[in-house]
Design a protein around this motif. Structure first.
Motif, short mmCIF file in Angstrom:
data_model
loop_
_atom_site.label_atom_id
_atom_site.label_comp_id
_atom_site.label_asym_id
_atom_site.label_seq_id
_atom_site.Cartn_x
_atom_site.Cartn_y
_atom_site.Cartn_z
N ASP A 114 0.82 -1.21 0.00
CA ASP A 114 0.07 -0.18 -0.02
C ASP A 114 0.83 1.20 0.00
O ASP A 114 1.81 1.25 0.65
N LYS A 154 1.20 2.27 -6.98
CA LYS A 154 0.80 1.37 -7.83
C LYS A 154 -0.15 1.78 -8.74
O LYS A 154 -0.09 1.66 -9.94
N THR A 155 -1.22 2.39 -8.13
CA THR A 155 -2.36 2.88 -8.60
C THR A 155 -1.73 4.13 -9.93
O THR A 155 -2.43 4.03 -11.07
N GLU A 214 -8.15 -5.09 -8.82
CA GLU A 214 -8.55 -6.02 -7.89
C GLU A 214 -8.53 -5.41 -6.68
O GLU A 214 -7.45 -4.73 -6.31
N PRO A 215 -9.41 -5.82 -5.43
CA PRO A 215 -10.64 -6.20 -5.68
C PRO A 215 -11.60 -5.15 -6.21
O PRO A 215 -11.45 -4.20 -6.24
N ARG A 271 -15.94 -5.59 -3.02
CA ARG A 271 -14.88 -4.74 -2.71
C ARG A 271 -15.44 -3.62 -1.74
O ARG A 271 -14.46 -3.44 -0.67
N LEU A 324 -13.45 -3.40 2.08
CA LEU A 324 -12.59 -2.40 2.70
C LEU A 324 -13.05 -1.33 3.36
O LEU A 324 -12.45 -0.45 4.09
N TYR A 362 -12.07 -11.95 -0.98
CA TYR A 362 -10.97 -11.55 -2.12
C TYR A 362 -11.26 -12.40 -3.07
O TYR A 362 -10.98 -12.30 -4.33
N ARG A 398 -12.43 -12.20 -6.87
CA ARG A 398 -11.61 -12.59 -8.12
C ARG A 398 -12.05 -13.46 -9.14
O ARG A 398 -11.82 -13.08 -10.11
N ARG A 437 -3.34 -5.83 -8.98
CA ARG A 437 -3.31 -7.00 -7.84
C ARG A 437 -4.06 -8.19 -8.42
O ARG A 437 -5.01 -8.18 -9.26
N SER A 439 -1.41 -10.93 -4.34
CA SER A 439 -1.85 -10.07 -2.65
C SER A 439 -2.60 -10.67 -1.82
O SER A 439 -2.17 -10.60 -0.52
N SER A 440 -3.28 -11.82 -2.24
CA SER A 440 -3.76 -12.74 -1.13
C SER A 440 -2.74 -13.61 -0.44
O SER A 440 -2.96 -13.74 0.78
N TYR A 494 -0.86 -10.63 1.65
CA TYR A 494 -1.69 -9.95 2.63
C TYR A 494 -2.59 -11.07 3.68
O TYR A 494 -2.46 -10.76 4.81
N GLN A 495 -3.23 -11.97 2.98
CA GLN A 495 -3.96 -12.82 3.74
C GLN A 495 -3.04 -14.15 4.42
O GLN A 495 -3.26 -14.38 5.59
N MET A 543 -8.00 -2.03 5.07
CA MET A 543 -6.65 -2.64 5.08
C MET A 543 -5.50 -1.84 5.24
O MET A 543 -4.47 -2.21 5.94
N GLU A 544 -5.51 -0.59 4.69
CA GLU A 544 -4.49 0.44 4.64
C GLU A 544 -4.03 0.67 6.13
O GLU A 544 -3.23 1.16 6.48
P1 TYD Z 1 -5.89 -1.28 -3.86
O1 TYD Z 1 -7.06 -0.89 -4.38
O2 TYD Z 1 -4.85 -2.07 -4.84
O3 TYD Z 1 -5.22 -0.60 -2.90
P2 TYD Z 1 -4.03 0.36 -3.31
O4 TYD Z 1 -4.49 1.18 -4.52
O5 TYD Z 1 -4.07 1.63 -2.12
O6 TYD Z 1 -2.98 -0.45 -3.55
O7 TYD Z 1 -6.37 -2.74 -2.93
C1 TYD Z 1 -7.01 -2.68 -1.59
C2 TYD Z 1 -6.67 -3.31 -0.50
O8 TYD Z 1 -6.94 -4.65 -0.60
C3 TYD Z 1 -5.00 -3.39 -0.34
O9 TYD Z 1 -4.71 -2.64 1.11
C4 TYD Z 1 -4.40 -4.59 -0.56
C5 TYD Z 1 -5.72 -5.41 -0.06
N1 TYD Z 1 -5.75 -6.81 -0.86
C6 TYD Z 1 -5.66 -7.80 -0.01
O10 TYD Z 1 -5.66 -7.87 1.29
N2 TYD Z 1 -5.67 -9.19 -0.71
C7 TYD Z 1 -6.03 -9.22 -2.03
O11 TYD Z 1 -6.23 -10.48 -2.39
C8 TYD Z 1 -6.21 -7.80 -2.80
C9 TYD Z 1 -6.42 -8.17 -4.31
C10 TYD Z 1 -5.82 -6.92 -2.17
#
Ligand code: TYD
Length: 207
Positions: free
Chosen positions: A11, A15-16, A39-40, A50, A54, A70, A74, A96, A100-101, A104-105, A155-156
């Protein structure tokens, strides 16, 4: 020019922003057979999922529920957007995907990498990216640059320790399968990172 390319990173890494810039580069340089998605979310039902994931109000969400949501988002997005585009011979850039999963997970939340790999295998089957662009920047540096985490994003908003585990997780995945990753040092200016991405994609024959 074809393939399924995913873009990953912690985060706040930009990236975006970089993905939007890449999209603009493709438009301006005549790369028409390409789509950008994320994604998500990324399609109607997946975007609804999503919002649930979030929403900072959903603080009681269990880690396993989060992992399943997630994966659910997906598979819907894969069927709605990614598969049809790949079948039409398009290049798909996805902000993503499964990695990411995994981090993160599987690693951040501590559910276990194997379990999350298995869950996602169930969701996506053989649809794995040809390459994954990893924007490499530590969460400390990423949040410093961004001026802190977004408090409305569940998440952030998680503690730094969690984001450090995510970062180490990405490094581990790259180590395990280096040929599948395009690692971009994202510590420089936005322009520098953009240039690095373009030249790496050209080198791999993606652009
Ligand atoms: P995202 O919108 O890509 O956030 P950013 O643009 O800030 O990178 O993703 C949203 C959040 O979801 C980000 O904190 C990462 C999290 N995430 C997971 O925890 N697992 C997943 O499988 C995906 C796709 C995202």
């Amino acid at each position: 020019m074809k393939g399924f390319i995913t873009i990953e990173g912690c985060d706040g890494v930009g990236k975006t922003y970089q993905t939007n810039w890449l999209r603009q580069y493709c438009e301006e340089n005549g790369y028409n057979n390409v789509i950008f998605t994320r994604e998500p979310g990324g399609s109607d039902i997946a975007e609804q999922i999503r919002k649930i994931i979030l929403d900072a109000k959903n603080e009681k969400m269990t880690d396993m529920c989060e992992a399943f949501l997630y994966a659910a988002s997906r598979i819907q997005h894969l069927e709605d957007i990614v598969k049809p585009a790949l079948e039409q011979g398009k290049t798909v850039f996805c902000d993503r995907f499964v990695h990411s999963s995994y981090v993160y997970q599987g690693l951040g939340r501590g559910l276990g990498l194997e379990k999350i790999v298995a869950l996602n295998k169930l969701a996506v089957g053989e649809y794995m990216p040809e390459y994954t662009v990893f924007l490499d920047l530590s969460p400390e540096d990423a949040f410093k640059r961004k001026g802190g985490a977004d408090k409305t994003d569940r998440m952030e908003n998680t503690d730094l320790q969690f984001h450090k585990k995510v970062y180490q997780g990405y490094k581990y995945l790259v180590e395990q399968d280096p040929s599948k990753f395009i690692v971009i040092d994202a510590s420089g200016s936005c322009e520098e990172t953009h240039e690095k991405i373009i030249s790496a994609l050209k080198e791999k024959g993606i652009l």
